[in-house]
Enzyme design. Sequence first.
Site, PDB file in Angstrom:
ATOM      1  N   LYS A 121       0.850  -1.189   0.000  1.00  0.00           N
ATOM      2  CA  LYS A 121       0.000   0.000   0.000  1.00  0.00           C
ATOM      3  C   LYS A 121       0.890   1.244   0.000  1.00  0.00           C
ATOM      4  CE  LYS A 121       0.719   1.955   3.414  1.00  0.00           C
ATOM      5  NZ  LYS A 121       1.954   2.481   4.043  1.00  0.00           N
TER       6      LYS A 121
ATOM      7  N   TYR B 163      -4.377   4.473   6.086  1.00  0.00           N
ATOM      8  CA  TYR B 163      -4.902   3.503   7.065  1.00  0.00           C
ATOM      9  C   TYR B 163      -6.256   3.970   7.609  1.00  0.00           C
ATOM     10  CZ  TYR B 163      -0.592   0.764   7.284  1.00  0.00           C
ATOM     11  OH  TYR B 163       0.467  -0.056   6.980  1.00  0.00           O
TER      12      TYR B 163
HETATM   13  P1  NAD Z   1      12.520   1.365   2.273  1.00  0.00           P
HETATM   14  O1  NAD Z   1      13.098   2.645   1.852  1.00  0.00           O
HETATM   15  O2  NAD Z   1      12.963   0.777   3.562  1.00  0.00           O
HETATM   16  O3  NAD Z   1      12.747   0.272   1.144  1.00  0.00           O
HETATM   17  C1  NAD Z   1      12.513   0.542  -0.200  1.00  0.00           C
HETATM   18  C2  NAD Z   1      13.412  -0.367  -1.029  1.00  0.00           C
HETATM   19  O4  NAD Z   1      13.181  -0.079  -2.408  1.00  0.00           O
HETATM   20  C3  NAD Z   1      14.901  -0.164  -0.745  1.00  0.00           C
HETATM   21  O5  NAD Z   1      15.539  -1.401  -0.576  1.00  0.00           O
HETATM   22  C4  NAD Z   1      15.409   0.529  -1.999  1.00  0.00           C
HETATM   23  O6  NAD Z   1      16.734   0.183  -2.304  1.00  0.00           O
HETATM   24  C5  NAD Z   1      14.442   0.003  -3.057  1.00  0.00           C
HETATM   25  N1  NAD Z   1      14.336   0.854  -4.242  1.00  0.00           N
HETATM   26  C6  NAD Z   1      14.248   0.379  -5.497  1.00  0.00           C
HETATM   27  N2  NAD Z   1      14.213   1.388  -6.368  1.00  0.00           N
HETATM   28  C7  NAD Z   1      14.310   2.522  -5.659  1.00  0.00           C
HETATM   29  C8  NAD Z   1      14.326   3.903  -6.014  1.00  0.00           C
HETATM   30  N3  NAD Z   1      14.246   4.313  -7.290  1.00  0.00           N
HETATM   31  N4  NAD Z   1      14.421   4.799  -5.032  1.00  0.00           N
HETATM   32  C9  NAD Z   1      14.478   4.419  -3.748  1.00  0.00           C
HETATM   33  N5  NAD Z   1      14.471   3.121  -3.352  1.00  0.00           N
HETATM   34  C10 NAD Z   1      14.379   2.189  -4.299  1.00  0.00           C
HETATM   35  O7  NAD Z   1      10.937   1.572   2.264  1.00  0.00           O
HETATM   36  P2  NAD Z   1       9.865   0.645   2.987  1.00  0.00           P
HETATM   37  O8  NAD Z   1       9.539   1.230   4.302  1.00  0.00           O
HETATM   38  O9  NAD Z   1      10.283  -0.751   2.928  1.00  0.00           O
HETATM   39  O10 NAD Z   1       8.570   0.901   2.052  1.00  0.00           O
HETATM   40  C11 NAD Z   1       8.400   0.223   0.826  1.00  0.00           C
HETATM   41  C12 NAD Z   1       6.907   0.089   0.526  1.00  0.00           C
HETATM   42  O11 NAD Z   1       6.300  -0.671   1.563  1.00  0.00           O
HETATM   43  C13 NAD Z   1       6.148   1.405   0.471  1.00  0.00           C
HETATM   44  O12 NAD Z   1       5.178   1.366  -0.546  1.00  0.00           O
HETATM   45  C14 NAD Z   1       5.471   1.506   1.820  1.00  0.00           C
HETATM   46  O13 NAD Z   1       4.268   2.248   1.799  1.00  0.00           O
HETATM   47  C15 NAD Z   1       5.201   0.049   2.121  1.00  0.00           C
HETATM   48  N6  NAD Z   1       5.163  -0.237   3.574  1.00  0.00           N
HETATM   49  C16 NAD Z   1       4.110  -0.916   4.056  1.00  0.00           C
HETATM   50  C17 NAD Z   1       4.026  -1.201   5.405  1.00  0.00           C
HETATM   51  C18 NAD Z   1       2.879  -2.004   5.940  1.00  0.00           C
HETATM   52  O14 NAD Z   1       2.746  -2.110   7.159  1.00  0.00           O
HETATM   53  N7  NAD Z   1       2.050  -2.589   5.097  1.00  0.00           N
HETATM   54  C19 NAD Z   1       5.032  -0.765   6.254  1.00  0.00           C
HETATM   55  C20 NAD Z   1       6.120  -0.078   5.736  1.00  0.00           C
HETATM   56  C21 NAD Z   1       6.180   0.201   4.378  1.00  0.00           C
END
Ligand code: NAD
Length: 377
Positions: free
Chosen positions: A145, A230
Amino acid sequence: MSTRRDFIQKLSLPLMAMPFAASAANELEKSGFTAPKITPSTVADGPVLRVALMGLGGYCNMVAKAIQACPRVKITALVSGTPAKLASWGEKYQVPESSRYNYSTVDQIKDNMEVDAVYIITPNALHKDNAIQIARAGKHVIVEKPMALNAKEGKEMIDYCKKAGVHLLVGYRMHFEPKTLEVVRMRREGEFGKILFFQGLSGFVIGDPKQWRLNKALAGGGSMMDIGIYSINGARYMVGEEPIWVTAQETKTDFVKFKEGVDETIQFQMGFPSGAVASCLSTYALNNLDRFFMDGTKGFAELKPATGYGPIMARTNKGEIEFPHVTHQTVQMDEMAKILLDGKQPIIPMDGEEGLRDLRIVDAIYEAVRTGKKVKV
Ligand code: NAD
């Protein structure tokens, strides 16, 4: 007894017959693409969902760990732009080098018979293209999401996946959380009477100003895209209706951290067909905001915390709801395996259409902020 083959056939035929309008879908057709048939060879031959993880960031790490406790899910491939991550994750989760992909080689995943679905856990702006790429490879898509940056993108993803004959699921982990489901059951059975009010508070203080969540191009907005969603989603499953209008107001106190197009705080209201109203707050400026409260003519329910990683706490006018804490991502992934492999219907939907409903509301909220007007959804 119906076999998996019967189920798969039932699954793919109506999908292929569906009307298909969006531009991405037309492009797909023009490119000479033929939808891969979902046959038993592309679905686990045992009862296990074989998943590729894409992104390998913070949340993906949490999902990967949670999958270790899933009886019905296995990590069989990885996708990342960082070779070092592919190596260390590959070793940790015993994913062979031949099943480690980067964003240029990921198309080859179509030939990997050890992969049924790809879980996209990348920044929001990448979800649409990532999903289309995976659907083109004939694998089911699970996407975090918000499913995309706006409703137009979400619709394109749905159309593309339908055309490709693959499922599209959104990572709404709260849809499988036992206390949340108990409140939904009670509401459906009329235990709270006629619902007239919902309050959703969703927020946290965001740190590093350089992170993608504060970059409009990658996040699509600010707190609303990330955490406010949320309250939108929760209002819908708690009240059990779809909103017909929204109003919204934005407040900004830090113009350096929250640039143009990146919302710090939005208060919004939603109206439902029955006359119920929701009053919600989405913010990147305050902690201790994770509460759903719903009031009806016969009783109330409160979830607090409502959407954190848990334990979720729930009480109603009848007392505490007591269920043991479960790791949300473990339950979510096992249930997704049942949805994809057994055709199980979830209690609260979490398909592409569900993600799209939230995005239509997000779009309407941003329009209401821009215009100051009440916006129809
Ligand atoms: P994060 O920054 O920790 O991880 C993102 C990953 O994507 C990194 O490993 C990064 O290297 C990679 N990536 C690939 N292409 C990229 C680019 N062009 N620019 C930047 N990073 C790039 O982020 P996250 O917290 O893991 O969030 C990722 C997704 O998960 C988001 O859509 C967020 O909304 C979702 N999320 C959901 C929940 C949940 O509880 N459902 C919780 C946290 C995050």
